[in-house]
Motif scaffolding. Structure first.
Motif: not given
Lengths: 286, 286
Positions: B28-35, B67-75, B103-110, B227-230
């Protein structure tokens, strides 16, 4: 008047995220179809799908398109299968695959993802001020004026027969990196020049997807003529281009293991970096 | 002994091309997981799928992963959905999406595509001879010896609390481009240094997917911490790395419209270019 680029990259919605296209013979080069042209067809299908799926977001412009080339396209019917992966406030990402039927079997030509947004909104006053304060902007190379450069359409007729693509462009090569055309490559791995479309269609964000793959493979300048099949190409559109001549530079820095990377930068007539791309390609077998 | 990288990027086949993973809190780094860590998880899922779908081809190594990053991953739990797009003699291309349930919904991260092949076979004698004759090989920067460089694990504890990632790496920053660590960025848009994993796990092709995103955002060196979101990152693996310290360089050349590109090169201990990447990222809001 309809410009060649707009006519030949047209897609027609066929339902369920499918868009039909007709790959025009004018974009053929050697045994395949120009990769940049195919990226533009993919880009137009993605734009059409986003206009249909998330019409209110205004995500009309490509920011990043990454394409894995899985087989060589041929002129004729093709189609793009699109699927919206995720749509946020600033960006939407779409999976897009270009296919052609071969003996009744769909064969994937290019598997891509595209992230679209709105380039006008990206350039808000605050971020441009910040960028100006930072002072980082890649500058274009200095070239002789277009009239002193080598025109690609002046290639011999026997060459143009296998590369009708040349008639689509008004490229003027920098003489310092055009020696390969007369058998005297500079061997620096660099090709650059002025760029416009042959019919003077103005460049826009979508056309930049074409421009990043519009010069011959940079291996020509290494004394390795021949087709250099692309494995993967990613294009980033950084800004909408101003009208007029663009400048395009292709360069490789490492040829190894039968592969080379080709970096491309495109600047508009005002000297602003408007697109970048990098591709990994197979070294021609000579 | 099991190394951190191998343990934390492990995937388990769950049927129909799905691979389950557990994103470890150490990355983890800041609000996300290392790309780069996420790219390695994707890479391992792709390798597992190819070993299952086309076992005889030996397409074990990443050549290109985009890789296209569509939302921030979490641990926590995650999974990769894979689909073989096309398999040829030298290369296979796989579509791979990293998802997490929210919340039970699949969210694409990458959303990614990967083209794999065999790096040992790529480096046949003929193509290496050809490349040597051409003489094009990007050279690494000259750095002070590792013991005179700035160790990333020496960061203050309050910083490491939000960036546990720092303990995974044995990065030694070139002092000439490490001034940002003490509030004096060089403002050249360049960060470089020696790289190894903290537990001395030897680098291989899969680990290079991690290495290309292992330094802080190059915007740190522009006086823009945060943080510089990719948006998108494409990595090319060019060769298997030799044992020992690698050298990594991150650089940006254009910051505009709230976005910047970050180019990365990795050289192995013998000075050979082994990986390249480019990402398009959002400028930190300061």
């Amino acid at each position: 008047m309809t410009f060649e680029f707009d006519r030949d990259t047209e897609v027609r919605a066929a339902g369920s995220g499918r868009y039909d296209a007709e790959l025009a013979p004018g974009w053929v080069v050697g045994g395949g179809v120009n990769g940049g042209y195919l990226l533009a067809v993919l880009g137009r299908a993605v734009a059409a799908e986003l206009a249909s799926a998330v019409p209110d977001k205004g995500h009309t412009d490509p920011f990043s398109l990454s394409a894995h080339f899985t087989s060589a396209s041929v002129a004729g019917p093709a189609y793009v299968e699109t699927r919206l992966v995720r749509s946020g406030g600033r960006f939407s990402t779409v999976a897009a695959t270009l296919l052609q039927e071969v003996d009744g079997t769909p064969v994937p030509r290019i598997a891509a993802h595209a992230t679209f947004g709105n380039l006008d909104r990206a350039h808000d006053a605050r971020s441009d001020l910040e960028a100006a304060a930072i002072g980082l902007a890649l500058q274009p190379p200095t070239l002789p004026p277009p009239e002193e450069c080598v025109e690609s359409r002046d290639a011999p007729p026997e060459f143009k027969k296998i590369a009708p693509l040349l008639d689509r462009f008004g490229t003027r090569f920098d003489p310092a990196s055009a020696g390969w055309a007369v058998g005297e490559p500079s061997r620096r791995g660099l090709i650059q020049g002025w760029f416009r479309l042959a019919d003077d269609r103005p460049l826009d964000a979508m056309a930049l997807l074409l421009v990043v793959d519009a010069l011959p493979p940079v291996t020509f300048d290494l004394g390795l003529p021949g087709w250099a099949p692309t494995l993967e190409l990613t294009a980033h559109v950084r800004a909408k281009p101003a009208p007029g001549w663009a400048i395009v530079r292709h360069q490789t820095r490492t040829v190894a293991g039968g592969l080379f990377e080709e970096d491309c930068e495109v600047w508009d007539a005002e000297g602003r970096l408007v697109a970048q791309s990098r591709q990994l390609a197979l070294q021609p077998r000579g």
